[in-house]
Design a protein around this motif. Structure first.
Motif, PDB file in Angstrom:
ATOM      1  N   LYS A  76      91.911 -34.215  59.730  1.00 41.59           N
ATOM      2  CA  LYS A  76      93.129 -33.605  61.080  1.00 41.59           C
ATOM      3  C   LYS A  76      92.049 -33.339  62.638  1.00 41.59           C
ATOM      4  O   LYS A  76      91.771 -32.347  62.271  1.00 41.59           O
ATOM      5  CB  LYS A  76      94.020 -32.831  60.379  1.00 41.59           C
ATOM      6  CG  LYS A  76      94.867 -31.814  61.771  1.00 41.59           C
ATOM      7  CD  LYS A  76      95.536 -30.637  60.677  1.00 41.59           C
ATOM      8  CE  LYS A  76      96.504 -30.185  62.147  1.00 41.59           C
ATOM      9  NZ  LYS A  76      97.272 -29.171  61.548  1.00 41.59           N
ATOM     10  N   SER A 127      96.977 -32.145  68.029  1.00 42.48           N
ATOM     11  CA  SER A 127      96.634 -32.687  66.702  1.00 42.48           C
ATOM     12  C   SER A 127      96.988 -33.975  66.658  1.00 42.48           C
ATOM     13  O   SER A 127      97.984 -34.814  67.044  1.00 42.48           O
ATOM     14  CB  SER A 127      96.671 -32.091  65.912  1.00 42.48           C
ATOM     15  OG  SER A 127      97.702 -31.695  65.435  1.00 42.48           O
ATOM     16  N   TYR A 157      96.626 -37.099  63.047  1.00 36.74           N
ATOM     17  CA  TYR A 157      95.184 -37.042  61.442  1.00 36.74           C
ATOM     18  C   TYR A 157      94.932 -38.284  61.696  1.00 36.74           C
ATOM     19  O   TYR A 157      95.981 -39.818  61.417  1.00 36.74           O
ATOM     20  CB  TYR A 157      96.652 -37.509  60.178  1.00 36.74           C
ATOM     21  CG  TYR A 157      97.476 -35.604  60.198  1.00 36.74           C
ATOM     22  CD1 TYR A 157      97.189 -35.077  59.076  1.00 36.74           C
ATOM     23  CD2 TYR A 157      98.400 -35.242  61.293  1.00 36.74           C
ATOM     24  CE1 TYR A 157      97.533 -34.173  58.652  1.00 36.74           C
ATOM     25  CE2 TYR A 157      98.888 -33.842  60.966  1.00 36.74           C
ATOM     26  CZ  TYR A 157      98.185 -32.773  59.964  1.00 36.74           C
ATOM     27  OH  TYR A 157      98.602 -31.844  59.530  1.00 36.74           O
TER      28      TYR A 157
END
Lengths: 372, 336
Positions: free
Chosen positions: A55, A70, A72
């Motif tokens: 992440k 953010s 992934y």
């Protein structure tokens, strides 16, 4: 009672969905990342390692407008994320950049071929980079300063590196077309090495962590060695050029000023706090320029700009101590890629400054040179 | 009696100019004592060499403000009389826009405003642009009798040239675009001694020529037909008006940017203050009044540490005056 139980079950169901946002897909492939990264200087991004994913979080630095983002990086596609979470795979490859600074990071880890679109391709100063982008068929996605959605979607990008302001923050608009965004604010970092460290983020997202780590370690060593060996010169400096009646001067905590101070010089406006440019009246800088030992100018001028050309802009410059002593150090942003390549080559800039202030010999200046 | 009052009022405005001029010399980011300013102006040198440059810069800037404000005022007055419209002025009629377009062609085309070739090219382009719009307006004025319609036509010229300038931005680089945008905010600052001499020569020549218009202007107040009947050469007057207003507005626009409102507001203010109908008096008063308004606006700019653009200040002062004129126009036909 039935209603309470039903409500409780419903809440549990919702929580369980959230907690198990990452689910296993038995048919997925596993991508091996050849290195992990650790962050020493940068404050604007962090990395969390999980089972099958990394992440990456980018965020504002205290003192600036808040934002957080953010994504992934899925290394094992056995894991399936909730659709609301942004995901990208190192093998996705296709990148669009809103800033040419990002190109410098990608160029340093030899990943320019992954760039399928950029804002302002004509403003890329580095000719080699520009040629490479054009030969790769990289498209212009901001033909009129705004993001052209059609051009962006046509670039077939998987990941769009954007500024944390303006329309680029509307991630949903892009993700609905399969383009994930990541807000990048490397310019908010407080030190040159912190800005450079963002190369690790770009390395991670392009599957080139090792290259990025090696590059960072080499530059960090070169930079810190030079810095630590440089004694203070006790010479003051002012910066840049006026625009009409206004003279924008970086504040003492700005990355650019700190880099020059690492070359042993002392900023004339040390007392001013903050990292943003400060507006000074031209008269004030005229008054101070009489005393300042060095004048460091980062500006766009005609190629072959000389000290005489500078003095022709205003007769008072002839009275500046730096001009009399020929201590004007100039970086012509029309000729060198200071704002992009300079970010990944702070050691070269530091060397240029040490050479211009006669602290080292035998160096070929690349960004800064003494005006003759 | 009326004449004496006018002389007193003109003298008062002149005194205000001198006061504003002195404040402009002593006020600034760098504190320089009044006696040092006097000493430097007298040719002396002080310990800090930068002060001589600073005082010279403030002095030049103040002179530029007086000349530019005066020139725009005179240009506005002549246009208002000729078009018999109190809302006429170099800005509203599109003359300033024409000059801006000329400047844009040269600056956004890559010429530096500080290079000799670029500077000459900018002046010529600015004058050509202003004259082109003015000639076009005069041609249209033959077909458009309604003065409000003519003003709207002038505004349309302004929009049209703005659109053309937006097209020019597409080819301009960042530096040229920035230079043009900053120029567009207006400023009396930054003229070299040579540029000041050019500005002074052109404006004083224009002003001198405008005194040839005094008799025609006095006659034109009552209408073109009446002026022609008392022997005013309308064709020659028209050519002089084109030349004077076009060149005055263009030279100011080139060196100081497109400065709004001064050209319309000052003639109206002066007509309110001065009761004389003789344009020898009105023209002189408008020049002095324009100079004062520009100098006063620049003083405000300097008091805000140059944070307020000049055009913002002239708009804050000029727009209410123009609104008052419009209200007055609504009540009765304003007298020219």
């Amino acid at each position: 009672m039935k209603k309470i139980i039903l409500f409780f079950v419903l809440i549990c169901a919702i929580i369980s969905c959230v907690e198990h946002g990452i689910q296993e897909d038995p048919h997925g492939e596993i991508v091996e990342l050849n290195d992990s990264i650790s962050i020493q200087y940068a404050e604007g991004f962090e990395v969390e390692y999980g089972e099958g994913f990394i992440k990456i979080i980018t965020r504002s630095i205290p003192g600036n407008q808040f934002f957080k983002d953010s994504i992934y990086l899925v290394t094992n596609s056995n894991f399936i994320l909730l659709p609301t979470l942004k995901r990208v795979s190192p093998s996705d490859g296709r990148i669009v950049c809103q800033s040419s600074t990002y190109l410098a990071y990608l160029c340093a880890i030899e990943q320019l071929d992954k760039v399928t679109g950029i804002c302002g391709i004509d403003y890329v100063v580095n000719d080699a980079t520009k040629e490479l982008l054009k030969s790769n068929g990289t498209s212009e996605i901001c033909p009129s300063d705004q993001i052209d959605l059609e051009a962006l979607f046509a670039s077939n990008a998987a990941l769009f590196f954007t500024y944390p302001f303006g329309s680029s923050t509307e991630a949903d608009k892009y993700s609905s077309k399969g383009i994930q965004t990541l807000l990048i604010a490397e310019y908010l970092e407080k030190t040159q090495l912190a800005r450079l460290e963002w190369i690790k983020l770009f390395g991670l997202l392009t599957g080139q962590s090792k290259k990025a780590n090696d590059y960072f370690d080499a530059v960090e060593l070169a930079y810190t060695t030079l810095r630590d060996e440089t004694p203070p010169l006790n010479k003051s400096f002012i910066m840049n050029l006026p625009f009409q009646d206004e003279w924008y001067m970086p504040s003492s905590k700005s990355v650019g000023v700190e880099l020059i101070e690492d070359a042993g010089l002392t900023y004339f406006y040390q007392a001013e706090d903050g990292t943003e440019n400060k507006l000074h009246a031209k008269e004030e800088v005229w008054n101070d320029g009489i005393e300042a030992d060095y004048w460091i100018i980062i500006a766009r001028e005609e190629p072959g700009f000389t000290l005489s050309d500078l003095c022709a802009q205003s007769p008072i410059y002839q009275a500046f101590k730096s001009v009399k002593d020929k201590h004007v150090i100039f970086c012509n942003t029309a000729e060198v890629d200071y704002f992009a390549s300079g970010v990944v080559e702070p050691h070269v800039i530091l060397k240029d400054l040490l050479f211009a202030t006669n602290q080292i010999v035998g160096h070929e200046p690349q960004y800064f040179f003494l005006l003759e | 009696m009326k004449k004496n009052r006018d002389i007193i009022k003109i003298s008062a405005i002149t005194c205000l100019i001198l006061i504003a001029f002195w404040f402009n010399l002593i006020i600034g980011e760098v504190q320089i004592a009044s006696n040092d300013v006097f000493f430097i102006l007298g040719g002396g040198t002080v310990d800090n060499p930068s002060w001589s440059y600073i005082v010279e810069s403030r002095f030049n800037r103040s002179i530029v403000a007086i000349l530019a404000g005066g020139a725009l005022g005179v240009s506005g007055l002549v246009l208002q009389v000729f078009f018999r419209n109190p809302l006429a002025g170099p800005g509203v009629l599109g003359i300033t826009s024409g000059a801006s377009f000329g400047v844009a062609v040269v600056v956004l085309g890559g010429a530096s405003m500080t290079s000799i070739g670029g500077s000459l090219g900018i002046i010529l382009a600015g004058v050509f642009g202003a004259l082109f719009v003015l000639i076009l307006l005069l041609i249209l004025a033959r077909f458009i009798r309604n003065s409000i319609t003519l003003l709207v036509t002038g505004l349309m010229f302004g929009y049209f040239t703005s659109a053309l300038i937006n097209i020019l931005y597409l080819w301009a680089n960042e530096t040229d675009t920035r230079a043009y945008i900053i120029w567009g905010l207006g400023s009396f600052e930054g003229l070299s001694n040579q540029e000041l001499v050019i500005l002074l020569t052109v404006i004083l020549s224009g002003l001198g020529l405008s005194f040839l218009l005094i008799k025609p202007l006095n006659a034109l107040v009552t209408g073109v037909e009446y002026a022609a009947s008392i022997g005013v050469n309308i064709r020659r007057t028209r050519v002089l008006i084109i030349l004077i207003t076009g060149v005055l507005a263009a030279i100011v626009t080139v060196y100081c940017g497109p400065i709004g409102f001064v050209g319309i507001a000052v003639p109206q203010l002066i007509r309110y203050l001065i009761k004389s109908t003789n344009h020898a008096v009105i023209l002189s008063a408008v020049f002095i009044g324009g100079g004062f308004l520009a100098l006063f606006s620049d003083l405000i700019v300097r008091l805000t540490s140059n944070h307020l653009p000049l055009n913002t200040v002239t708009a804050l002062i000029g727009a209410p005056i123009i609104i008052a004129v419009i209200i007055n126009l609504n009540r009765r036909h304003a007298e020219i």
